[in-house]
Enzyme design. Sequence first.
Site, mmCIF file in Angstrom:
data_model
loop_
_atom_site.group_PDB
_atom_site.id
_atom_site.type_symbol
_atom_site.label_atom_id
_atom_site.label_comp_id
_atom_site.label_asym_id
_atom_site.label_seq_id
_atom_site.Cartn_x
_atom_site.Cartn_y
_atom_site.Cartn_z
ATOM 1 N NE ARG A 109 -3.447 -2.395 2.697
ATOM 2 C CZ ARG A 109 -3.861 -3.093 3.754
ATOM 3 N NH1 ARG A 109 -3.384 -2.457 4.971
ATOM 4 N NH2 ARG A 109 -4.649 -4.071 3.572
ATOM 5 N NE ARG A 121 -7.211 -0.882 6.106
ATOM 6 C CZ ARG A 121 -6.781 -1.971 6.117
ATOM 7 N NH1 ARG A 121 -6.490 -2.441 7.384
ATOM 8 N NH2 ARG A 121 -7.235 -3.051 5.122
ATOM 9 N NE ARG A 134 -8.150 -6.637 3.210
ATOM 10 C CZ ARG A 134 -7.184 -7.089 2.366
ATOM 11 N NH1 ARG A 134 -7.574 -7.434 1.137
ATOM 12 N NH2 ARG A 134 -6.069 -6.806 2.584
HETATM 13 N N1 LIG Z 1 -0.843 -16.714 7.937
HETATM 14 C C1 LIG Z 1 -0.341 -15.584 7.914
HETATM 15 N N2 LIG Z 1 -1.345 -14.657 7.744
HETATM 16 C C2 LIG Z 1 -0.872 -13.224 7.707
HETATM 17 C C3 LIG Z 1 0.672 -12.817 7.733
HETATM 18 N N3 LIG Z 1 0.742 -11.581 7.584
HETATM 19 C C4 LIG Z 1 -0.304 -11.187 7.685
HETATM 20 N N4 LIG Z 1 -1.376 -12.075 7.712
HETATM 21 C C5 LIG Z 1 -2.873 -11.951 7.541
HETATM 22 O O1 LIG Z 1 -3.184 -11.600 6.256
HETATM 23 C C6 LIG Z 1 -4.484 -10.590 6.313
HETATM 24 C C7 LIG Z 1 -4.127 -9.641 5.399
HETATM 25 O O2 LIG Z 1 -3.405 -8.915 5.939
HETATM 26 P P1 LIG Z 1 -3.049 -7.507 4.912
HETATM 27 O O3 LIG Z 1 -2.893 -7.767 3.470
HETATM 28 O O4 LIG Z 1 -1.946 -6.666 5.826
HETATM 29 O O5 LIG Z 1 -4.549 -6.705 5.179
HETATM 30 P P2 LIG Z 1 -5.450 -6.160 6.585
HETATM 31 O O6 LIG Z 1 -5.489 -7.215 7.485
HETATM 32 O O7 LIG Z 1 -6.716 -5.518 5.852
HETATM 33 O O8 LIG Z 1 -4.604 -4.992 6.918
HETATM 34 C C8 LIG Z 1 -4.630 -10.316 7.660
HETATM 35 O O9 LIG Z 1 -5.583 -11.351 8.309
HETATM 36 C C9 LIG Z 1 -3.470 -10.640 8.400
HETATM 37 O O10 LIG Z 1 -3.416 -11.151 9.776
HETATM 38 C C10 LIG Z 1 1.405 -14.212 7.849
HETATM 39 O O11 LIG Z 1 2.695 -14.083 7.857
HETATM 40 N N5 LIG Z 1 0.726 -15.478 7.995
HETATM 41 N N1 LIG Z 2 -11.768 1.058 17.922
HETATM 42 C C1 LIG Z 2 -12.030 1.518 16.747
HETATM 43 N N2 LIG Z 2 -13.067 2.566 16.596
HETATM 44 C C2 LIG Z 2 -12.910 3.074 15.460
HETATM 45 N N3 LIG Z 2 -11.887 2.873 14.223
HETATM 46 C C3 LIG Z 2 -10.952 1.980 14.544
HETATM 47 C C4 LIG Z 2 -10.944 1.198 15.799
HETATM 48 N N4 LIG Z 2 -9.824 0.320 15.775
HETATM 49 C C5 LIG Z 2 -9.203 0.519 14.432
HETATM 50 N N5 LIG Z 2 -9.985 1.640 13.960
HETATM 51 C C6 LIG Z 2 -9.838 2.046 12.451
HETATM 52 O O1 LIG Z 2 -10.022 1.072 11.632
HETATM 53 C C7 LIG Z 2 -9.251 0.845 10.340
HETATM 54 C C8 LIG Z 2 -8.757 -0.495 10.358
HETATM 55 O O2 LIG Z 2 -7.653 -0.724 11.411
HETATM 56 P P1 LIG Z 2 -6.662 -1.628 11.212
HETATM 57 O O3 LIG Z 2 -5.785 -1.361 12.305
HETATM 58 O O4 LIG Z 2 -6.002 -1.329 9.949
HETATM 59 O O5 LIG Z 2 -6.996 -3.040 11.157
HETATM 60 P P2 LIG Z 2 -6.448 -4.167 10.580
HETATM 61 O O6 LIG Z 2 -4.853 -4.427 10.914
HETATM 62 O O7 LIG Z 2 -7.143 -5.465 11.642
HETATM 63 O O8 LIG Z 2 -6.804 -4.726 9.227
HETATM 64 C C9 LIG Z 2 -8.228 1.972 10.555
HETATM 65 O O9 LIG Z 2 -8.477 3.012 9.761
HETATM 66 C C10 LIG Z 2 -8.211 2.384 12.199
HETATM 67 O O10 LIG Z 2 -7.821 3.635 12.193
#
Ligand SMILES: Nc1nc2c(ncn2[C@@H]2O[C@H](COP(=O)(O)OP(=O)(O)O)[C@@H](O)[C@H]2O)c(=O)[nH]1
Ligand SMILES: Nc1ncnc2c1ncn2[C@@H]1O[C@H](COP(=O)(O)OP(=O)(O)O)[C@@H](O)[C@H]1O
Length: 390
Positions: free
Chosen positions: A177, A270, A281
Amino acid sequence: MGEAPAFFVDHLGNGHTNGFGVKSEPKKRDTSVQIGDRSYVIGGIHEGNPLFLGVQIHDKITNKWSSPTVLGTGPKPCKGYSAIVLKNGRVLVIKKDSASDDSIWFLEVDSLFVREQRKLLGKEVVAWSKGVRGNAEKPIVISGPSGVGKGTLIAMLMKEFPSMFGFSVSHTTRAPRCMEKNSVHYHFTDKTVMEKEIKDGKFLEFASVHGNLYGTSIESVEVVTDSGKRCILDIDVQGARSVKASSLDAIFIFICPPSMKELEDRLRARGTETEEQIQKRLRNAEAEIKAGKSSGIFGHILYNDNLEECYKNLKNVLGIDDDAPVNGVEAVEGINLPKEHTVTKMEDEILIEETGEGTKKKTIVLDLSSINGGAPGRTRGIDLDMVKSS
Ligand SMILES: Nc1nc2c(ncn2[C@@H]2O[C@H](COP(=O)(O)OP(=O)(O)O)[C@@H](O)[C@H]2O)c(=O)[nH]1
Ligand SMILES: Nc1ncnc2c1ncn2[C@@H]1O[C@H](COP(=O)(O)OP(=O)(O)O)[C@@H](O)[C@H]1O
């Protein structure tokens, strides 16, 4: 003692053995140990790569040499090694002329892990594990659907306690990203490269998530733990299941959204995914929440409705009291091993005595009675004590 005979062979063919006392050999680079009918020769170069130490096996009965598949990242070649056979199919290798945090290694030739890998791969396997002083705190696995706030909570924890927690940087085949940095948020990688590394046994777990490959390399967890910090893994439920089945003893936390509507709002707000990716997702989220709640993997389930409240609950689960000062794992004092030395084995203790010129000679005791872990990760719990410097 029920151990394999521990002796040292200076040179194959005219091997001189001297029971449990081992004389290190400064002139020759190759070192070998004998276990049963086999000699393991440690030295030379691994598969033409000068950065890796090679291992060869000589079978006395067939009089044949073979090159096993070497798993794990081993020590870099140096001026010489002392080697000693331990119990449970492991060889202790002490590097000469190297930094104290890089001098103790274990070559596993018949450990449980090696036997499993041998069966799995159908060929001869040995595995390296680096020896590390002191112990580590349990890693933390955090899972939850995309957009629930895992990254936000982890960032808060790392900001408040920078010396206590470290993030396991995963590998992924998804595109970065715009704010994401390579090797900080993820190791962004190619599918074919990652698949090859998975085959080579470099990953603790991996899974296909939202159409991309994600995985935690063994090294990603170990470098955090090496730095004395508690490792946090942000991985999906499939990955958590694999970690649960592995030898990594971790705490498992699942984060739930207050509602699917709120999850959708957060994902949209986000603004990092296309509409199609958001839909994917959200579809996956339902199954993930169901699995997270019912799988029995997670010891703790937290709801992220109010962020501050959820963060407080997370700290409670991790045993962080708001009023108490927090420290990382206690640092261990550095002891440099002497370049030239003899090594003697006594039960679980190894005596390292400095030899050579000079008057002030060090004697160090290497205590292996509390070691834990091992290949494919580190061998921890090593205790080093300077008993004499005369
Ligand atoms: N199994 C596995 N899942 C991962 C790993 N790194 C990230 N993920 C998972 O992949 C999913 C997608 O992650 P990401 O692309 O960063 O998107 P986000 O969760 O929307 O921020 C999330 O559920 C993460 O917890 C990894 O090393 N192994
Ligand atoms: N408790 C909450 N209330 C409102 N917004 C939240 C809260 N926790 C996280 N967010 C927002 O939700 C979005 C997704 O959070 P993020 O940490 O990127 O999720 P994930 O890592 O689980 O994918 C971000 O923009 C974050 O600022």
